[in-house]
Scaffold this motif. Structure first.
Motif, short mmCIF file in Angstrom:
data_model
loop_
_atom_site.label_atom_id
_atom_site.label_comp_id
_atom_site.label_asym_id
_atom_site.label_seq_id
_atom_site.Cartn_x
_atom_site.Cartn_y
_atom_site.Cartn_z
N LYS A 199 21.03 31.26 50.43
CA LYS A 199 20.66 32.63 49.98
C LYS A 199 21.67 33.58 50.34
CE LYS A 199 15.83 30.82 50.42
NZ LYS A 199 14.48 30.73 51.09
N ALA A 200 21.42 35.09 49.88
CA ALA A 200 22.31 36.00 50.17
C ALA A 200 21.19 37.29 50.16
CB ALA A 200 23.39 35.96 49.28
N SER A 228 24.91 34.30 44.97
CA SER A 228 24.56 33.47 46.33
C SER A 228 25.45 32.18 46.19
CB SER A 228 23.02 32.97 46.29
OG SER A 228 22.85 32.14 45.28
N LEU A 251 28.16 33.79 50.03
CA LEU A 251 28.28 34.53 48.77
C LEU A 251 29.61 33.68 47.87
CD1 LEU A 251 28.87 38.34 49.87
CD2 LEU A 251 27.00 37.15 48.27
N PRO A 253 23.64 28.73 41.87
CA PRO A 253 23.62 30.13 42.37
C PRO A 253 23.26 31.09 41.42
CG PRO A 253 25.82 28.92 42.23
CD PRO A 253 24.96 28.00 41.41
N GLU A 256 24.09 32.52 55.75
CA GLU A 256 23.88 33.09 54.22
C GLU A 256 25.33 32.96 53.68
OE1 GLU A 256 20.27 36.11 54.41
OE2 GLU A 256 22.14 36.88 54.03
N ASN A 272 19.15 41.11 46.78
CA ASN A 272 19.08 39.59 47.13
C ASN A 272 19.54 38.48 46.28
OD1 ASN A 272 17.91 40.46 49.68
ND2 ASN A 272 15.77 40.25 49.12
N SER A 273 19.77 37.37 46.52
CA SER A 273 20.15 36.23 45.49
C SER A 273 19.60 34.84 46.31
CB SER A 273 21.53 36.29 45.11
OG SER A 273 22.06 37.41 44.30
#
Length: 227
Positions: free
Chosen positions: A143-144, A138, A202, A171, A200, A159-160
Motif C-alpha cells: 500500500k501507499a 501503489s 510506489l 496496483p 510502502e 492513499n492507494s
C-alpha cells in the motif's frame, strides 16, 4: 509639511488607480522613496506633537506597503507570470520509510522554473493561489500513503491500496487535488506518511506524478491604511 501630508494622503487614497496604471517606465517607486526620505527629514528636523509623530509613522508604514505592492505587481506585469509544472516518477520505489520525500525525476513541464527535480520541491515564484495535483500508484504488493506538505505542514493526503482479483494483485492509482495560497519562497513537496506499514511502495513508469500551476497572482497581501 502639511502639503507633504496631503500629497501622501492622496497617493495612499488613490492606490487602486495608481496600481492599475503602472507601466514598465513607471517612476512610482522613486517617487515613493523620495517621499519617505522627506518624511524622515521632517521627523528628524522638527519637534512635533505625539499625534503628528504618529501620523508620520503611519504614513511611512503605508509607503512601505506601497513599495512592496509596486514591486510585486511589477514582477507580475512585466515578467512571464505563467507558472505550471508536471514531474513524474520513472523508477518504482520500495521500502519507503515514514517521512521519506519523493523526488519526481522526469520533468515534463516547468514553466516559471518553480520545480526542482533534485529536491522534489516546488518553490512559489509569485504570491498567489496555486492548485496542486498528487497522483500515486501503489506497488503491486504494498500500500501507499502520501501527503503534500507546504513548508512542512500537511495540505493534502492521498492513499492507494492494491486490489486482488483472480489471484492477481493489481496496483491502484489515486489522485487528490488542493488549492492553497502561497507567498514567494513557500515550498510544497510530497512525503510518505507511513500510514500502513514500513514497506510502502510506489510504481514508477510515469504512473506517479506531481503537478501544479498558478491560478491567480496576488498583487498585494495587505492594503495600506488611509489616513
Amino acid at each position: 509639511m502639511w502639503r507633504l501630508f496631503a500629497a501622501v494622503c492622496a497617493l495612499v487614497a488613490g492606490t487602486a488607480a495608481f496600481l492599475e496604471q503602472i507601466s514598465s517606465d513607471c517612476t512610482c517607486p522613486g517617487e515613493i522613496a523620495a517621499i519617505k526620505d522627506e518624511l524622515m527629514k521632517i521627523r528628524g528636523n522638527m519637534s512635533m506633537s505625539s499625534s503628528q509623530a504618529a501620523l508620520i509613522s503611519q504614513l511611512q508604514a503605508n509607503l512601505t506597503t506601497l513599495q512592496q505592492t509596486v514591486h510585486n505587481l511589477s514582477r507580475v506585469t512585466h515578467h512571464p507570470q505563467a507558472v505550471a509544472f508536471t514531474a513524474q516518477l520513472t523508477k518504482s520505489l520500495s521500502n519507503i520509510q515514514e517521512g521519506q520525500e519523493v523526488m519526481f525525476d522526469k520533468v515534463i513541464t516547468n514553466v516559471g522554473h518553480g520545480y526542482d527535480n533534485n529536491t522534489g520541491n516546488f518553490t512559489a515564484p509569485y504570491n498567489g493561489t496555486y492548485i496542486f495535483f498528487l497522483t500515486i500508484t501503489s506497488s503491486d504488493i504494498h500500500k501507499a500513503s502520501f501527503r503534500l506538505v507546504k513548508n512542512g505542514h500537511r495540505i493534502l493526503n492521498v492513499n492507494s491500496i492494491p486490489t486482488t482479483a483472480h489471484n492477481h494483485t493489481i496496483p491502484e492509482t489515486n489522485t487528490h487535488v488542493v488549492t492553497v495560497n502561497m507567498h514567494v519562497g513557500d515550498k510544497v513537496w510530497a512525503v510518505n506518511q507511513g500510514g500502513f506499514d514500513a514497506h510502502e511502495g510506489l510504481t514508477g513508469n510515469l504512473l506517479t506524478s506531481f503537478s501544479g500551476h498558478l491560478l491567480q497572482p496576488h498583487f498585494r497581501s495587505t492594503s495600506p491604511t488611509v489616513v
